[in-house]
Enzyme design. Structure first.
Site, PDB file in Angstrom:
ATOM      1  N   ARG A  15      48.483  98.213  38.699  1.00  0.00           N
ATOM      2  CA  ARG A  15      47.681  97.019  38.936  1.00  0.00           C
ATOM      3  C   ARG A  15      48.098  96.468  40.294  1.00  0.00           C
ATOM      4  NH1 ARG A  15      45.412  94.526  34.195  1.00  0.00           N
ATOM      5  NH2 ARG A  15      45.764  92.447  35.060  1.00  0.00           N
ATOM      6  N   HIS A  42      37.733  97.299  38.410  1.00  0.00           N
ATOM      7  CA  HIS A  42      38.574  97.184  37.211  1.00  0.00           C
ATOM      8  C   HIS A  42      38.018  98.117  36.132  1.00  0.00           C
ATOM      9  CE1 HIS A  42      41.355  95.738  34.422  1.00  0.00           C
ATOM     10  NE2 HIS A  42      41.088  94.433  34.406  1.00  0.00           N
ATOM     11  N   GLN A  45      38.883  97.884  32.207  1.00  0.00           N
ATOM     12  CA  GLN A  45      38.245  96.796  31.469  1.00  0.00           C
ATOM     13  C   GLN A  45      36.850  97.201  31.014  1.00  0.00           C
ATOM     14  OE1 GLN A  45      39.327  93.623  30.429  1.00  0.00           O
ATOM     15  NE2 GLN A  45      37.414  93.881  29.293  1.00  0.00           N
ATOM     16  N   ASN A  73      35.683  92.190  40.990  1.00  0.00           N
ATOM     17  CA  ASN A  73      36.042  93.572  40.670  1.00  0.00           C
ATOM     18  C   ASN A  73      35.461  94.053  39.334  1.00  0.00           C
ATOM     19  OD1 ASN A  73      37.707  91.845  39.223  1.00  0.00           O
ATOM     20  ND2 ASN A  73      39.616  92.892  39.733  1.00  0.00           N
ATOM     21  N   ASP A 137      33.197  86.216  33.857  1.00  0.00           N
ATOM     22  CA  ASP A 137      34.625  86.416  34.083  1.00  0.00           C
ATOM     23  C   ASP A 137      35.127  85.168  34.794  1.00  0.00           C
ATOM     24  OD1 ASP A 137      37.153  87.535  34.339  1.00  0.00           O
ATOM     25  OD2 ASP A 137      36.624  88.827  36.013  1.00  0.00           O
ATOM     26  N   THR A 138      36.400  85.141  35.120  1.00  0.00           N
ATOM     27  CA  THR A 138      36.951  84.027  35.863  1.00  0.00           C
ATOM     28  C   THR A 138      36.217  83.837  37.190  1.00  0.00           C
ATOM     29  OG1 THR A 138      38.958  83.085  36.838  1.00  0.00           O
ATOM     30  CG2 THR A 138      38.725  85.479  36.949  1.00  0.00           C
ATOM     31  N   TRP A 139      36.079  82.609  37.601  1.00  0.00           N
ATOM     32  CA  TRP A 139      35.483  82.325  38.911  1.00  0.00           C
ATOM     33  C   TRP A 139      36.547  82.328  40.011  1.00  0.00           C
ATOM     34  CZ3 TRP A 139      32.486  77.378  36.994  1.00  0.00           C
ATOM     35  CH2 TRP A 139      31.448  77.789  36.138  1.00  0.00           C
ATOM     36  N   ILE A 140      37.811  82.326  39.590  1.00  0.00           N
ATOM     37  CA  ILE A 140      38.909  82.264  40.565  1.00  0.00           C
ATOM     38  C   ILE A 140      39.878  83.393  40.247  1.00  0.00           C
ATOM     39  CG2 ILE A 140      40.740  80.833  41.556  1.00  0.00           C
ATOM     40  CD1 ILE A 140      39.042  78.431  40.201  1.00  0.00           C
ATOM     41  N   SER A 141      39.760  84.495  40.959  1.00  0.00           N
ATOM     42  CA  SER A 141      40.591  85.670  40.702  1.00  0.00           C
ATOM     43  C   SER A 141      41.948  85.541  41.381  1.00  0.00           C
ATOM     44  CB  SER A 141      39.865  86.931  41.196  1.00  0.00           C
ATOM     45  OG  SER A 141      38.667  87.125  40.496  1.00  0.00           O
ATOM     46  N   HIS A 176      33.564  88.563  27.636  1.00  0.00           N
ATOM     47  CA  HIS A 176      34.425  87.966  28.675  1.00  0.00           C
ATOM     48  C   HIS A 176      35.767  88.661  28.552  1.00  0.00           C
ATOM     49  CE1 HIS A 176      36.807  85.183  31.032  1.00  0.00           C
ATOM     50  NE2 HIS A 176      35.780  84.356  31.205  1.00  0.00           N
ATOM     51  N   CYS A 177      36.336  89.102  29.672  1.00  0.00           N
ATOM     52  CA  CYS A 177      37.565  89.910  29.590  1.00  0.00           C
ATOM     53  C   CYS A 177      38.828  89.078  29.368  1.00  0.00           C
ATOM     54  CB  CYS A 177      37.694  90.796  30.825  1.00  0.00           C
ATOM     55  SG  CYS A 177      37.927  89.890  32.365  1.00  0.00           S
ATOM     56  N   LEU A 178      38.727  87.751  29.388  1.00  0.00           N
ATOM     57  CA  LEU A 178      39.843  86.845  29.100  1.00  0.00           C
ATOM     58  C   LEU A 178      40.946  86.931  30.164  1.00  0.00           C
ATOM     59  CD1 LEU A 178      40.168  87.309  25.215  1.00  0.00           C
ATOM     60  CD2 LEU A 178      38.582  85.859  26.493  1.00  0.00           C
ATOM     61  N   PRO A 179      41.713  85.866  30.376  1.00  0.00           N
ATOM     62  CA  PRO A 179      41.588  84.562  29.728  1.00  0.00           C
ATOM     63  C   PRO A 179      40.361  83.804  30.231  1.00  0.00           C
ATOM     64  CG  PRO A 179      43.261  84.457  31.424  1.00  0.00           C
ATOM     65  CD  PRO A 179      42.837  85.901  31.341  1.00  0.00           C
ATOM     66  N   ARG A 204      40.766  97.018  24.621  1.00  0.00           N
ATOM     67  CA  ARG A 204      41.547  97.390  25.806  1.00  0.00           C
ATOM     68  C   ARG A 204      42.664  98.350  25.401  1.00  0.00           C
ATOM     69  NH1 ARG A 204      41.913  94.448  30.465  1.00  0.00           N
ATOM     70  NH2 ARG A 204      43.237  96.178  31.093  1.00  0.00           N
TER      71      ARG A 204
END
Length: 228
Positions: A15, A42, A45, A73, A137-141, A176-179, A204
């Protein structure tokens, strides 16, 4: 280094921040290198996501996936794989947060080759129209924490709610791949029977195990080293 790790292992799952680091590892390693996550894609995922959809719908071909969120990603991995499995794709991202241009060109080629539908828009409602699967997914990677204020402003209106799903297919589900953060998807959708996120999270484990078993069973030092 990759050479040292190669002498101690049968495969390397990495990773990383920069995808170029994976390319460098592949050149130096003498065992397979698996992309566990990079800023470009990714793939592991997406294997879990597709297994989840296969279990739920009994098929992948013909499904329409709607991505509503950042051009990140995870989206890139969906874009470069969905058409190959016969899935249509509808993508909504805010202006300035579109997917990578080269990834988009590849996706357009795959869509033509495999005769699937592709939509790129800035309108979440348009992306959700007729979709079987709503994904975000998250908006802030990782590495984007300093952009938080700007990103939260840009993504206003992108929260997935029951209102977003009004125009979706009658059998719609949510991934949604979480968190997950509440601004990305509200509680009503996230904890609803439509949400497959917890099965997705469990998958996963099974998909990563399958990749590792496949590599360790089939890999021979004489074969060219792959990067996944």
């Amino acid at each position: 280094s990759s050479r040292v790790m190669s002498s101690m292992t049968n495969a390397i799952l990495a990773r990383v921040y920069k995808h170029s680091d994976l390319d460098l590892m592949t050149k130096e390693a003498t065992v397979p290198v698996i992309n566990g996550l990079s800023d470009l894609c990714h793939p592991l995922q997406i294997l879990a996501d597709y297994l989840t959809l296969q279990e739920h719908y009994g098929r992948l071909k013909g499904l329409t996936i709607a991505w509503i969120g950042d051009g990140n990603n995870v989206l890139h991995s969906i874009m470069t794989s969905a058409a190959k499995l016969g899935m249509h794709l509808r993508v909504a991202t805010p202006r300035g947060f579109e997917p990578d241009f080269q990834i988009t060109k590849i996706t357009e080629q795959y869509s033509k080759e495999f005769r699937t539908k592709l939509l790129l828009t800035t309108d979440p409602s348009e992306a959700a129209d007729g979709a079987n699967v709503l994904v975000t997914d998250t908006w802030i990677s990782m590495g984007q924490e300093e952009e938080k204020k700007e990103r939260l402003k840009a993504f206003q209106g992108y929260q997935i709610t029951m209102q977003t799903a009004k125009s979706a297919a009658s059998d719609w589900t949510f991934l949604h791949c979480l968190p997950r953060k509440p601004e990305e998807v509200d509680d009503e959708v996230f904890y609803s029977p439509r949400s497959l996120v917890f099965r997705e999270a469990e998958n996963r484990k099974w998909t990563i195990m399958a990749v590792m078993v496949s590599l360790l069973t089939d890999y021979s030092p004489q074969l060219q080293k792959p990067t996944f």
